[in-house]
Motif scaffolding. Structure first.
Motif, PDB file in Angstrom:
ATOM      1  N   ILE A 254      81.931  48.920  19.637  1.00 12.75           N
ATOM      2  CA  ILE A 254      81.427  47.413  20.322  1.00 12.75           C
ATOM      3  C   ILE A 254      81.994  46.552  19.645  1.00 12.75           C
ATOM      4  O   ILE A 254      82.574  45.366  20.349  1.00 12.75           O
ATOM      5  N   ALA A 255      82.089  46.440  18.267  1.00  7.80           N
ATOM      6  CA  ALA A 255      82.948  45.545  17.655  1.00  7.80           C
ATOM      7  C   ALA A 255      84.583  45.464  17.815  1.00  7.80           C
ATOM      8  O   ALA A 255      85.018  44.219  18.252  1.00  7.80           O
ATOM      9  N   ASP A 256      84.961  46.376  18.225  1.00  9.74           N
ATOM     10  CA  ASP A 256      86.458  46.433  18.583  1.00  9.74           C
ATOM     11  C   ASP A 256      86.434  45.800  19.764  1.00  9.74           C
ATOM     12  O   ASP A 256      87.364  45.034  20.337  1.00  9.74           O
ATOM     13  N   ALA A 257      85.455  46.037  20.824  1.00  6.50           N
ATOM     14  CA  ALA A 257      85.583  45.498  22.188  1.00  6.50           C
ATOM     15  C   ALA A 257      85.350  43.863  21.972  1.00  6.50           C
ATOM     16  O   ALA A 257      86.230  43.044  22.761  1.00  6.50           O
ATOM     17  N   ALA A 258      84.533  43.634  21.051  1.00  5.76           N
ATOM     18  CA  ALA A 258      84.366  41.989  20.939  1.00  5.76           C
ATOM     19  C   ALA A 258      85.831  41.394  20.565  1.00  5.76           C
ATOM     20  O   ALA A 258      86.303  40.384  20.774  1.00  5.76           O
ATOM     21  N   LEU A 259      86.368  42.174  19.384  1.00  8.95           N
ATOM     22  CA  LEU A 259      87.886  41.888  18.817  1.00  8.95           C
ATOM     23  C   LEU A 259      88.735  41.772  19.860  1.00  8.95           C
ATOM     24  O   LEU A 259      89.874  40.861  19.946  1.00  8.95           O
ATOM     25  N   SER A 260      88.859  42.632  21.030  1.00  9.23           N
ATOM     26  CA  SER A 260      89.818  42.730  21.833  1.00  9.23           C
ATOM     27  C   SER A 260      89.902  41.590  22.851  1.00  9.23           C
ATOM     28  O   SER A 260      90.948  41.274  23.599  1.00  9.23           O
ATOM     29  N   ALA A 261      88.755  40.833  22.522  1.00  9.78           N
ATOM     30  CA  ALA A 261      88.811  39.582  23.453  1.00  9.78           C
ATOM     31  C   ALA A 261      89.816  38.566  23.224  1.00  9.78           C
ATOM     32  O   ALA A 261      90.421  37.745  23.806  1.00  9.78           O
ATOM     33  N   ALA A 262      90.426  38.715  21.972  1.00 13.31           N
ATOM     34  CA  ALA A 262      91.617  37.871  21.330  1.00 13.31           C
ATOM     35  C   ALA A 262      92.686  37.962  22.082  1.00 13.31           C
ATOM     36  O   ALA A 262      93.560  37.250  22.184  1.00 13.31           O
ATOM     37  N   GLN A 263      92.788  39.251  22.759  1.00 14.41           N
ATOM     38  CA  GLN A 263      94.136  39.613  23.383  1.00 14.41           C
ATOM     39  C   GLN A 263      94.040  39.153  24.888  1.00 14.41           C
ATOM     40  O   GLN A 263      95.192  39.351  25.580  1.00 14.41           O
ATOM     41  N   ILE A 264      92.961  38.471  25.521  1.00 11.10           N
ATOM     42  CA  ILE A 264      93.021  38.195  26.907  1.00 11.10           C
ATOM     43  C   ILE A 264      93.973  37.091  27.243  1.00 11.10           C
ATOM     44  O   ILE A 264      93.817  35.821  26.665  1.00 11.10           O
ATOM     45  N   PRO A 265      94.953  37.331  28.022  1.00 11.72           N
ATOM     46  CA  PRO A 265      96.084  36.214  28.067  1.00 11.72           C
ATOM     47  C   PRO A 265      95.435  34.910  28.497  1.00 11.72           C
ATOM     48  O   PRO A 265      96.057  33.926  28.124  1.00 11.72           O
ATOM     49  N   GLU A 266      94.481  34.769  29.337  1.00 10.66           N
ATOM     50  CA  GLU A 266      93.862  33.433  29.807  1.00 10.66           C
ATOM     51  C   GLU A 266      93.453  32.522  28.630  1.00 10.66           C
ATOM     52  O   GLU A 266      93.532  31.689  28.534  1.00 10.66           O
ATOM     53  N   LEU A 267      92.985  33.116  27.370  1.00 11.22           N
ATOM     54  CA  LEU A 267      92.449  32.632  26.364  1.00 11.22           C
ATOM     55  C   LEU A 267      93.670  31.722  25.720  1.00 11.22           C
ATOM     56  O   LEU A 267      93.241  30.728  25.005  1.00 11.22           O
TER      57      LEU A 267
ATOM     58  N   HIS B 132      79.093  48.176  28.799  1.00 12.20           N
ATOM     59  CA  HIS B 132      78.605  47.328  27.783  1.00 12.20           C
ATOM     60  C   HIS B 132      79.611  46.694  27.011  1.00 12.20           C
ATOM     61  O   HIS B 132      79.597  45.650  26.391  1.00 12.20           O
ATOM     62  N   LEU B 133      80.899  47.614  26.764  1.00 10.65           N
ATOM     63  CA  LEU B 133      81.649  47.059  25.914  1.00 10.65           C
ATOM     64  C   LEU B 133      82.729  46.092  26.805  1.00 10.65           C
ATOM     65  O   LEU B 133      82.891  44.833  26.300  1.00 10.65           O
ATOM     66  N   GLU B 134      82.763  46.052  28.250  1.00 10.89           N
ATOM     67  CA  GLU B 134      83.084  44.882  29.023  1.00 10.89           C
ATOM     68  C   GLU B 134      82.419  43.519  28.707  1.00 10.89           C
ATOM     69  O   GLU B 134      82.804  42.565  28.830  1.00 10.89           O
ATOM     70  N   GLN B 135      81.011  43.843  28.681  1.00 12.76           N
ATOM     71  CA  GLN B 135      79.959  42.787  28.596  1.00 12.76           C
ATOM     72  C   GLN B 135      80.297  41.968  27.358  1.00 12.76           C
ATOM     73  O   GLN B 135      80.125  40.749  27.166  1.00 12.76           O
ATOM     74  N   VAL B 136      80.372  42.938  26.222  1.00 16.99           N
ATOM     75  CA  VAL B 136      80.577  42.243  24.719  1.00 16.99           C
ATOM     76  C   VAL B 136      81.910  41.390  24.828  1.00 16.99           C
ATOM     77  O   VAL B 136      81.973  40.527  24.295  1.00 16.99           O
ATOM     78  N   GLN B 137      83.078  41.988  25.472  1.00 15.05           N
ATOM     79  CA  GLN B 137      84.041  41.572  25.395  1.00 15.05           C
ATOM     80  C   GLN B 137      84.323  40.031  25.994  1.00 15.05           C
ATOM     81  O   GLN B 137      84.647  39.060  25.735  1.00 15.05           O
ATOM     82  N   GLU B 138      83.506  40.378  27.184  1.00 10.71           N
ATOM     83  CA  GLU B 138      83.198  39.006  28.132  1.00 10.71           C
ATOM     84  C   GLU B 138      82.483  37.851  27.233  1.00 10.71           C
ATOM     85  O   GLU B 138      82.888  36.688  27.400  1.00 10.71           O
ATOM     86  N   MET B 139      81.647  38.341  26.683  1.00  7.59           N
ATOM     87  CA  MET B 139      80.824  37.410  26.015  1.00  7.59           C
ATOM     88  C   MET B 139      81.607  36.566  24.941  1.00  7.59           C
ATOM     89  O   MET B 139      81.470  35.248  24.573  1.00  7.59           O
TER      90      MET B 139
END
Ligand SMILES: Cc1cc2nc3c(=O)[nH]c(=O)nc-3n(C[C@H](O)[C@H](O)[C@H](O)COP(=O)(O)O)c2cc1C
Length: 153
Positions: A18-31, A136-143
């Motif tokens: 779950i924590a890794d999914a949250a961290l992966s948000a930093a790799q989203i190109p749009e951000l 759930h991992l996708e939701q955590v990344q999106e959040m």
């Protein structure tokens, strides 16, 4: 530089995912288009008042334990609460809670503590019990991405 803290306690293999999914948000190109955003992982057992004061937003993650948030995240709040309550009021945040069977007490605690801090909920929290599935991992990344975007505003 806009800094978002990912403050969590993830003591098992599934909660580490779950924590890794949250961290992966930093790799989203749009951000990247929103500016210089830094997502910093913080162990809940290692609270640092200055680090909280100097951040722009917060993503919190915890297991449900004994009808409450984890002792680790409670320790974090116990340490920083009085010092950061006024200066960080209004900053965006959200969180996940993962439990085995009943997260009611943990949800109540998280709501009470973050209301006391005056933080601003940027996205609906992700709260569930049982298996950690891809959805759930996708939701955590999106959040997490939403909190990051809110910090950039
Ligand atoms: C000491 C202890 C107390 C727990 N208390 C709760 C609880 O009150 N409510 C709940 O939903 N889950 C509870 N759990 C389950 C944890 O939340 C769960 O083990 C954790 O989220 C990690 O998930 P995993 O075991 O699937 O990796 C507890 C687990 C432990 C070890």
């Amino acid at each position: 530089m806009t800094r978002i803290l990912l403050i969590h306690h993830s003591p098992t293999e599934s909660t580490r995912r779950i924590a890794d999914a949250a961290l992966s948000a930093a790799q989203i190109p749009e951000l990247a288009e929103l500016g210089d955003l830094e997502l910093v992982e913080v162990a809940a057992l290692e609270p640092d008042i200055d680090q909280v004061l100097s951040a722009d937003a917060y993503v919190l993650g915890t297991t449900a334990n004994f009808g409450y948030i984890s002792g680790a995240l409670k320790h974090f709040f116990d340490t920083v609460y009085d010092h950061v309550r006024e200066p960080t009021a209004g900053r965006p945040f959200s969180y996940w809670i993962h439990g085995g069977y009943d997260t009611t007490g943990a949800e109540k605690a998280m709501e009470a503590i973050t209301t006391g801090l005056g933080w601003s909920l940027a996205q609906q929290p992700v709260v569930w019990t049982g298996a950690v599935e891809e959805e759930h991992l996708e939701q955590v990344q999106e959040m997490t991405a939403t909190v990051m975007a809110a910090a950039a505003d």
